[in-house]
Design an enzyme around this catalytic site. Structure first.
Site, short mmCIF file in Angstrom:
data_model
loop_
_atom_site.label_atom_id
_atom_site.label_comp_id
_atom_site.label_asym_id
_atom_site.label_seq_id
_atom_site.Cartn_x
_atom_site.Cartn_y
_atom_site.Cartn_z
N TYR A 53 0.84 -1.20 0.00
CA TYR A 53 0.00 0.00 0.00
C TYR A 53 0.88 1.26 0.00
CZ TYR A 53 -4.19 -2.85 0.95
OH TYR A 53 -5.23 -3.76 0.89
N SER A 210 -13.06 -2.43 -0.58
CA SER A 210 -13.78 -1.48 -1.43
C SER A 210 -15.30 -1.57 -1.20
CB SER A 210 -13.44 -1.74 -2.90
OG SER A 210 -13.23 -0.53 -3.60
N PRO A 211 -15.74 -1.50 0.05
CA PRO A 211 -17.16 -1.72 0.34
C PRO A 211 -18.07 -0.64 -0.22
CG PRO A 211 -16.01 -0.97 2.32
CD PRO A 211 -14.95 -1.25 1.28
N LEU A 212 -17.50 0.52 -0.57
CA LEU A 212 -18.30 1.57 -1.21
C LEU A 212 -17.98 1.66 -2.71
CD1 LEU A 212 -18.12 4.46 1.44
CD2 LEU A 212 -19.86 2.67 1.19
N ALA A 213 -17.32 0.62 -3.23
CA ALA A 213 -17.02 0.55 -4.67
C ALA A 213 -16.11 1.69 -5.12
CB ALA A 213 -18.30 0.51 -5.49
N GLY A 215 -16.35 4.67 -4.87
CA GLY A 215 -17.05 5.83 -5.40
C GLY A 215 -17.49 5.68 -6.85
N PHE A 218 -20.92 6.70 -8.19
CA PHE A 218 -21.30 8.11 -8.26
C PHE A 218 -20.66 8.84 -9.43
CE2 PHE A 218 -21.80 6.53 -4.02
CZ PHE A 218 -23.16 6.78 -3.85
#
Lengths: 299, 299, 299
Positions: A53, A210-213, A215, A218
């Protein structure tokens, strides 16, 4: 916050904080200390790392911060990963991105993570990607050594398919404790490649990266994502909770017990993830999102 | 007709009658009684239902008929299903088609099926579709309750893949007795997704829904179906048996022991299915159909 | 050369010679004897046959040669296969290419192979292709008979997927000893369909057919193959070894322990395969080929 028991030696918080993008957060060490303390206050005691990372910099940044508040090291749990070799100025010998799950590399990488993190051990070490050139016996030997020396308490994998998981597990004396996979309202492949089923069969708790993809919902302009965004907004409005909480709730309430990796440096966003633990979607709301995500109704 | 032992408690006839399209058959209760009696004379003692068939009406129609001849209830076996929630005037709370394999819904649905069918028990209850939101522990709890109360003798699934089957089985104290899957000369996917292999590995007897492909072969104009129809006609002519018997024979003689669900209200068609038990295709005829169905020769 | 123990009864050499194309080699029986002797000198003591090779002629040609030097029969090991029925003047009853894994055909075919090969036994018999019409119980019965009568020492499969392997294995009293699959720098599907994982899970040694991709890399004009050829040439130049040795080394050093079937009638080419046992690619070289073969970098 609930603690999830992964093994006799390791429990982690129901939500995990992820430092994947830490190098983008422009934080001073004291800011990182503050973030860790705020997470702990919320009940999030587990931090998800990987050697790679931030182009091999995140573990080091985190470790420097922990030097300012070494007492925190006993209060937090660390997940880190190994096995990917980037083409990077930090790894001048690498001329092609590849995987390395050799005995030597796993041991070296884990010990290097400890050095960077300024810790004597980590709680969980994951093989970051399934390696087509894997030698499960070598991996087992490395895991055994790291466990015996107290450097790693438990082991897992990331992005493995069931067949890959079973090939490695067959050579280990202890159970792999998790598979960290990509799951979000926009990424439903793990429901279809057998991984969620395999976790349910074996009582394995998956982590969700990446639980919110990231972003993507959007910003993307595909028909599927526009539809999905509209469904999420409708449910968000109906329930009176922010859309990110709807996205987290969709993961959190799945019976497999997904453990989302919350990858934000903003305490406000992390608090919203925690609030999502109290959001309960109805079964029809869950399917409303599922259908929009897949772009077709159930059979 | 041969009886297939699915468990210590349940045996069903080698051919099963399916009432999927019962609402289209324009039958009075007495006609249904006659059909059941005629099936029993042929040795078909098992009737395949689902809560949703005929927009939730088939079980009720069948139950009304059985009230005219309640003695038949001891002679017949019932398979029914649950887990799909249709958008229907009969289910006004549903605004999106979804699955529900919660403890509450399974128990309620099975008990409602008994009420509709005017029976104190059914022989086999199937989860109709794999539910991406399934909680295998809840399903197990519901199955245990229904079994203990004598309301359902055995349990199975429908349209599950092996990974989904194993996830549920891992939480049950008794073996699932069947997987009802779509197999016909036009639908060969179950040979390629691992389901037939899994049944052979585990000695599981699959049921085959839509065994005549719903007539699609005779109406569709695709190159594949025209070729397949020609092969079927050639074999039918060569053997001197009707084409539907060739289609049934292709299923019946497969070593996995498929149990076709014969979905006709016309006794003539049902008799033809029974006659197919005596039709024996040669191995080359079986492959002739296989190759036409897949649109390519074997490797 | 290393011997690979497949079972208590059977060991085979690390490289196997394959006679697939023997009818194209224009060899007299004495030439074949010489080739066998030269292979033995190199340590290659195992020869891979199938009933169908050379339109059912290769076993016969090989057997005729062995009649000239019957003492060789005790020094060599034979793998052969059954289960494919070709449309051929040699099999006038066949009007469609199909599979036959019936008890009768397996026993007849194995006994016929012995007759053709002029041997009293073979070391390994493989089912050549997964048969969608397989009856695992019949196969088990045939295998048991052939084993008890001393005609076949061990059994395996070829081109099976894990689900197919498990379906057959479940009915056998002894373990299948290998799965002969297509693997080469140009054919990486077995890494992605679960087969390599399954072998690693179960300690199974796969054989690799077409290990040089049948020369396709050197004749095809696709972007993928041109890229792959360039990478192979670069590594070949860098290491100072011929390109075929790079291709063999890529297989030989994979931890799953692939056993390549070397399908050449030219001793020079066979010697080059043997020399590849001493070629060691670096992990990055292995991935360089992997990435070129798949046409995309690792994730």
């Amino acid at each position: 916050m609930e603690q999830i028991k992964l093994s006799n030696e390791v429990s982690i918080s129901r939500l995990v904080h992820g430092v994947w993008r830490m190098t983008e957060w422009n934080m001073q060490p004291k800011d990182t200390v503050q973030l860790v303390e705020q997470c702990l206050e919320l009940g999030i005691d587990t931090f998800d790392h990987a050697d790679i990372y931030g182009d091999y910099q995140c573990e080091k940044m985190f470790g420097k911060a922990m030097e300012l508040a070494p007492e925190l090291n006993d209060k937090i749990k660390i997940v880190t990963k190994c096995g990917i070799q980037l083409v990077s100025q930090k790894r001048p010998k690498n001329y092609i991105k590849h995987y390395d799950t050799s005995f030597e590399h796993i041991v070296w990488s884990a010990e290097n993570s400890l050095k960077m993190l300024k810790r004597s051990n980590v709680d969980v070490l994951l093989i970051h990607r399934p390696d087509p050139y894997i030698n499960p016996e070598e991996v087992a030997k490395a895991f055994n050594k790291l466990k015996e020396e107290g450097k790693v308490k438990a082991f897992g994998v990331s992005n493995f398919l069931p067949a890959q998981f079973k090939a490695l597990q067959a050579h280990l004396d202890f159970p792999l404790v998790t598979n960290q996979i990509e799951v979000s309202v926009a990424a439903h492949q793990e429901f279809e490649n057998g991984n969620i089923d395999f976790c349910q069969e074996n009582g394995l708790r998956p982590m969700a990266w990446s639980p919110l993809a990231g972003g993507a919902i959007f910003t993307a302009q595909t028909h599927r994502f526009i539809t999905l965004k509209n469904v999420l907004h409708r449910i968000s409005d109906h329930m009176g909770v922010p859309i990110d909480q709807v996205m987290y709730a969709w993961l959190l309430q799945h019976p497999v017990g997904l453990i989302p990796v919350v990858g934000s440096g903003k305490i406000k966003r992390i608090k919203s993830a925690v609030a999502a633990l109290d959001v309960k979607l109805s079964r029809q709301q869950w399917f409303d999102i599922w259908v929009a995500s897949r772009g077709e109704g159930v059979a």
